[in-house]
Design an enzyme around this catalytic site. Structure first.
Site, PDB file in Angstrom:
ATOM      1  N   CYS A 183       0.770  -1.448   0.029  1.00  0.00           N
ATOM      2  CA  CYS A 183       0.012   0.107   0.020  1.00  0.00           C
ATOM      3  C   CYS A 183       0.660   1.317  -0.057  1.00  0.00           C
ATOM      4  O   CYS A 183       2.007   1.089   0.359  1.00  0.00           O
ATOM      5  CB  CYS A 183      -0.894   0.047   1.125  1.00  0.00           C
ATOM      6  SG  CYS A 183      -2.163   1.323   1.145  1.00  0.00           S
ATOM      7  N   CYS A 199      -5.937  -0.220   6.870  1.00  0.00           N
ATOM      8  CA  CYS A 199      -5.650   0.314   5.716  1.00  0.00           C
ATOM      9  C   CYS A 199      -6.908   1.119   5.494  1.00  0.00           C
ATOM     10  O   CYS A 199      -8.124   0.813   5.489  1.00  0.00           O
ATOM     11  CB  CYS A 199      -5.774  -0.662   4.478  1.00  0.00           C
ATOM     12  SG  CYS A 199      -5.403  -0.047   2.986  1.00  0.00           S
ATOM     13  N   ARG A 251       3.149   4.931   6.390  1.00  0.00           N
ATOM     14  CA  ARG A 251       3.637   3.935   7.417  1.00  0.00           C
ATOM     15  C   ARG A 251       4.063   2.584   7.376  1.00  0.00           C
ATOM     16  O   ARG A 251       4.536   1.847   8.231  1.00  0.00           O
ATOM     17  CB  ARG A 251       2.563   3.957   8.584  1.00  0.00           C
ATOM     18  CG  ARG A 251       1.984   5.403   9.147  1.00  0.00           C
ATOM     19  CD  ARG A 251       0.582   5.272   9.654  1.00  0.00           C
ATOM     20  NE  ARG A 251      -0.315   4.936   8.938  1.00  0.00           N
ATOM     21  CZ  ARG A 251      -1.724   4.555   9.159  1.00  0.00           C
ATOM     22  NH1 ARG A 251      -2.065   4.823  10.384  1.00  0.00           N
ATOM     23  NH2 ARG A 251      -2.523   4.190   8.306  1.00  0.00           N
ATOM     24  N   HIS A 288      -1.983  -4.159   5.011  1.00  0.00           N
ATOM     25  CA  HIS A 288      -1.629  -3.798   6.334  1.00  0.00           C
ATOM     26  C   HIS A 288      -3.186  -3.620   6.997  1.00  0.00           C
ATOM     27  O   HIS A 288      -3.985  -2.829   6.562  1.00  0.00           O
ATOM     28  CB  HIS A 288      -0.849  -2.468   6.220  1.00  0.00           C
ATOM     29  CG  HIS A 288      -1.420  -1.194   5.879  1.00  0.00           C
ATOM     30  ND1 HIS A 288      -2.170  -0.374   6.729  1.00  0.00           N
ATOM     31  CD2 HIS A 288      -1.505  -0.812   4.595  1.00  0.00           C
ATOM     32  CE1 HIS A 288      -2.412   0.682   5.890  1.00  0.00           C
ATOM     33  NE2 HIS A 288      -2.362   0.433   4.817  1.00  0.00           N
ATOM     34  N   ASP A 327       0.495   3.564   1.806  1.00  0.00           N
ATOM     35  CA  ASP A 327       0.456   4.316   3.268  1.00  0.00           C
ATOM     36  C   ASP A 327       2.036   4.572   3.627  1.00  0.00           C
ATOM     37  O   ASP A 327       2.711   3.824   3.581  1.00  0.00           O
ATOM     38  CB  ASP A 327      -0.189   3.315   4.262  1.00  0.00           C
ATOM     39  CG  ASP A 327      -0.545   3.809   5.508  1.00  0.00           C
ATOM     40  OD1 ASP A 327       0.271   4.416   5.931  1.00  0.00           O
ATOM     41  OD2 ASP A 327      -1.744   3.817   5.936  1.00  0.00           O
TER      42      ASP A 327
HETATM   43 ZN   LIG Z   1      -3.342   1.252   3.069  1.00  0.00          ZN
END
Ligand SMILES: [Zn+2]
Length: 225
Positions: A46, A105, A50, A102, A48
Site C-alpha cells: 500500500c 488500511c 507507515r 496492512h 500508506d
Molecule cells: Zn493502506
C-alpha cells in the site's frame, strides 16, 4: 532581496546525513550499489506512509523492488503494476513476489464505510469486489475493526491470486523459473508482519494455497493485530 527558504531543506539535510552515515558504515556501499541492482524480492504494498518496504523488514537499499498503490491492488489492466511485475520477473529475475496489505488500511476502510473520496473510489472498486466475493465472511463479524482486519487479509490473498494469473508469472512458471508469490499483512500497532500462509510457487499450487489461506482465516489466527 527576501531570503528564499527551501521548504524541503529538512529532507535534503536528512539525505546528506543519511548518506554520510551509510558511507561511514561501509565506504563501498554506494559504489557497489551504483553498479547494479539484483533484488530477490518484489514488494507490492500500500502507498500508506507507515508501511515503507525495506525499513520494516530491516533490509538496506538494493534488496527489494517496489510497487505501491492505494490498498495494494494488482489489477489485470493496470499497466503500471503489470510493467513492474514484468521487469521484476523477466529482467531482475526476482525469486519472490510479496503482496503486503496492512491492518487499518484507509482504502479498505473506505470500502467498508462506502465512503466517497473521489476518483480513488474507482480504484477501490477492486477492493469492493473482494468484499462482495467474501461478504458472508465479513458480515459475520460484528466489530468494524475486526471486519477491516479480515478484509485487509482477504484483499492481500486475492491480490496474490491476481498476481499468479498474470501472463508474466504464468510464463515464468512455464519456463521453469523459480518464483513464489506470498501474502502478508502488516500491523501498524506493533510493527509485526503477519504471514498469511499463502505461498504459491506453481500454477498447480495456486488453488490449494488459496483455499488453505481462506480456511486459515476462518479459524482465529495466533497473531492478531
Ligand atoms: Zn493502506
Amino acid at each position: 532581496m527576501p531570503t528564499v527558504t527551501n521548504p524541503l531543506q529538512e529532507l535534503l539535510d536528512g539525505n546528506r546525513r543519511w548518506s554520510a552515515a551509510m558511507n561511514a558504515a561501509d565506504p563501498t556501499f554506494f559504489e557497489q550499489l551504483a553498479k547494479q541492482q539484483s533484488p530477490k524480492y518484489l514488494w507490492i504494498g500500500c502507498s500508506d506512509s507507515r508501511v515503507p518496504a525495506t525499513q520494516i523488514v530491516d533490509l538496506p537499499p538494493g534488496e527489494i523492488f517496489v510497487q505501491r498503490n492505494v490498498a495494494n491492488v494488482v489489477a489485470h489492466s493496470d499497466l503500471n503494476c503489470l510493467s513492474t511485475i514484468q521487469f521484476a520477473v523477466d529482467v531482475l529475475k526476482v525469486e519472490h513476489i510479496i503482496i503486503v496489505g496492512h491492518y487499518g488500511c484507509g482504502g479498505v476502510q473506505a470500502v467498508l464505510d462506502e465512503r466517497r473520496l473521489g476518483l480513488v473510489d474507482n480504484w477501490l472498486r477492486h477492493v469492493g469486489d473482494v468484499a462482495e466475493k467474501h461478504s458472508s465472511m465479513l458480515t459475520a463479524l460484528d466489530l468494524m475493526s475486526v471486519r477491516n482486519a479480515r478484509l485487509c487479509e482477504l484483499n492481500a490473498i486475492e491480490q496474490v491470486t491476481n498476481t499468479c494469473r498474470t501472463t508474466m508469472v504464468m510464463d515464468a512458471w512455464e519456463r521453469g523459473q523459480s518464483l513464489s508469490v506470498h501474502a502478508w499483512c502488516y500491523s501498524l500497532e506493533n510493527g509485526h508482519m503477519n504471514d498469511l500462509g499463502m505461498h504459491v510457487d506453481s500454477r498447480a499450487s495456486l488453488q490449494p494455497a488459496y483455499e488453505a489461506a481462506l480456511q486459515r482465516l476462518v479459524r482465529p489466527a495466533v497473531v492478531r493485530p
